[in-house]
Enzyme design. Sequence first.
Site, PDB file in Angstrom:
ATOM      1  N   GLU A 196      45.267  34.406  50.491  1.00 42.48           N
ATOM      2  CA  GLU A 196      46.649  35.231  50.534  1.00 42.48           C
ATOM      3  C   GLU A 196      47.588  34.755  51.629  1.00 42.48           C
ATOM      4  OE1 GLU A 196      43.912  37.850  47.958  1.00 42.48           O
ATOM      5  OE2 GLU A 196      43.585  36.680  49.641  1.00 42.48           O
ATOM      6  N   HIS A 205      37.018  44.966  47.599  1.00 46.44           N
ATOM      7  CA  HIS A 205      37.009  43.844  46.885  1.00 46.44           C
ATOM      8  C   HIS A 205      37.168  42.554  47.329  1.00 46.44           C
ATOM      9  CE1 HIS A 205      41.318  44.363  47.173  1.00 46.44           C
ATOM     10  NE2 HIS A 205      41.597  43.239  46.728  1.00 46.44           N
ATOM     11  N   ARG A 210      37.664  38.848  48.852  1.00 45.95           N
ATOM     12  CA  ARG A 210      36.817  37.628  48.840  1.00 45.95           C
ATOM     13  C   ARG A 210      36.132  37.477  50.308  1.00 45.95           C
ATOM     14  NH1 ARG A 210      37.828  33.659  44.862  1.00 45.95           N
ATOM     15  NH2 ARG A 210      39.804  34.200  43.505  1.00 45.95           N
ATOM     16  N   GLU A 247      58.671  41.297  48.525  1.00 44.03           N
ATOM     17  CA  GLU A 247      57.352  41.597  49.607  1.00 44.03           C
ATOM     18  C   GLU A 247      57.058  40.308  50.394  1.00 44.03           C
ATOM     19  OE1 GLU A 247      53.599  44.411  49.596  1.00 44.03           O
ATOM     20  OE2 GLU A 247      53.245  42.322  48.893  1.00 44.03           O
ATOM     21  N   ASP A 286      51.260  37.983  47.477  1.00 41.53           N
ATOM     22  CA  ASP A 286      50.640  36.794  47.740  1.00 41.53           C
ATOM     23  C   ASP A 286      49.381  36.161  47.088  1.00 41.53           C
ATOM     24  OD1 ASP A 286      48.976  38.706  48.540  1.00 41.53           O
ATOM     25  OD2 ASP A 286      49.398  38.805  50.466  1.00 41.53           O
ATOM     26  N   HIS A 343      35.712  47.577  41.538  1.00 41.34           N
ATOM     27  CA  HIS A 343      36.510  46.273  41.061  1.00 41.34           C
ATOM     28  C   HIS A 343      35.418  45.617  40.063  1.00 41.34           C
ATOM     29  CE1 HIS A 343      38.456  42.316  41.290  1.00 41.34           C
ATOM     30  NE2 HIS A 343      39.560  43.047  41.782  1.00 41.34           N
TER      31      HIS A 343
END
Length: 406
Positions: A155, A226, A228, A141, A119, A258
Amino acid sequence: MSLIGRPVSLSPMDAAPAPRPPRTVRTLLVLGTRPEAIKLAPVVRAMAASARFQPVVVTTGQHLEMLQQMLGLLGVGVKTDLAVMRDRQRLSELTARLVDGLGTVIRAERPDLVVVQGDTTTALCGALAAFYERTPVAHVEAGLRTGVLDNPFPEELNRRMIGRVARWHFAPTDRSAAQLRAEGVPPQQVITTGNTVIDNQLWVLEEGAGRSAFRTTHRKVLLTLHRRENQGERMRAMGAALRRLADRGDVELVLPLHRSPAVREALLPELDDHPGVRVVDPLDYLDFAATLADCDLVLTDSGGIQEEAPSLGKPALVLRTTTERPEAVEAGAARLVGTDPDAILTAAGRLLDDPEEYARMAGAGNPFGDGRAADRIVARLTEDFGYEEAVNTARRDASGSYDPVA
């Protein structure tokens, strides 16, 4: 007629007079991030081992150094690297660069098939560029959903849009497959395979070449953050809570940090100078697998680790408000604790201090597969391209012209 319709009986007049050698299916596999490399590597290896497929890998560089350190370890050779990343670029800028660059690659390579995974923005743009070039798309997936369009961001939107473009939907679980059918995807286009991350995890553990990042004999907690939607003040508050967890004195937290500047700005001031916290650069996959196998507890906002931890018997606390992998929560192997600092501390402390609760989560099992997902993906594509070829050959021989199956 759909490429993935089931075989029909051909009359003797329609049948080809003699068998033709099967053609090689030129396959472009698009990846740009570390998780995509991990999850597509088994598919690349399975296609390379098959006489029917010619895999061609293109990377976008969405994770730059994090991706470069992965590919050689996983047996993945790369033909093209678009190197699209720019410092602090907007999603709109990244998307425009990716669609343009991947469209150029597809026109140059002329693949029979484009494969995308998951994604990411790379996956969405790979599917969109293939659609514009009228090239069929396989989505590895497929079918993960939270039901909240902007969580995780971006995503959730990405995977829904890929689902409108893809012709093959390789779902990791029965739940994901059911979600796709509920959205109107034709049932014959949905194939439950298990998750390829388990294929790769078993392959890597067999290699046995990784090294754990833990250094003490304390209880070992692996931390990854990590996303957003967690960045900014929320992540700073979570970092402060994790510092309080390290204050216990009987745990070692390892944080593979990250490379995102936003993540580093939020976490380093809280965690970098604590003696109970070991901040390390992003680990290569072999070392990360060894570190995961060595830990006692996982605290994460990652998606993929929710799949990997159960296979090793590692309880996972998910530091998010939603998850597109409810199977792990339902099995009891993971717990969705949210982002509230006090809730995180309470949940982690309970698992560290209550042996019975820890044992229940550690023994819950893995709902994400048996390590044969890539074989199932390649077998289905082999079958469907073989059917397409048989029908097209029959049409060509009967009419004297070539009329490809749509």
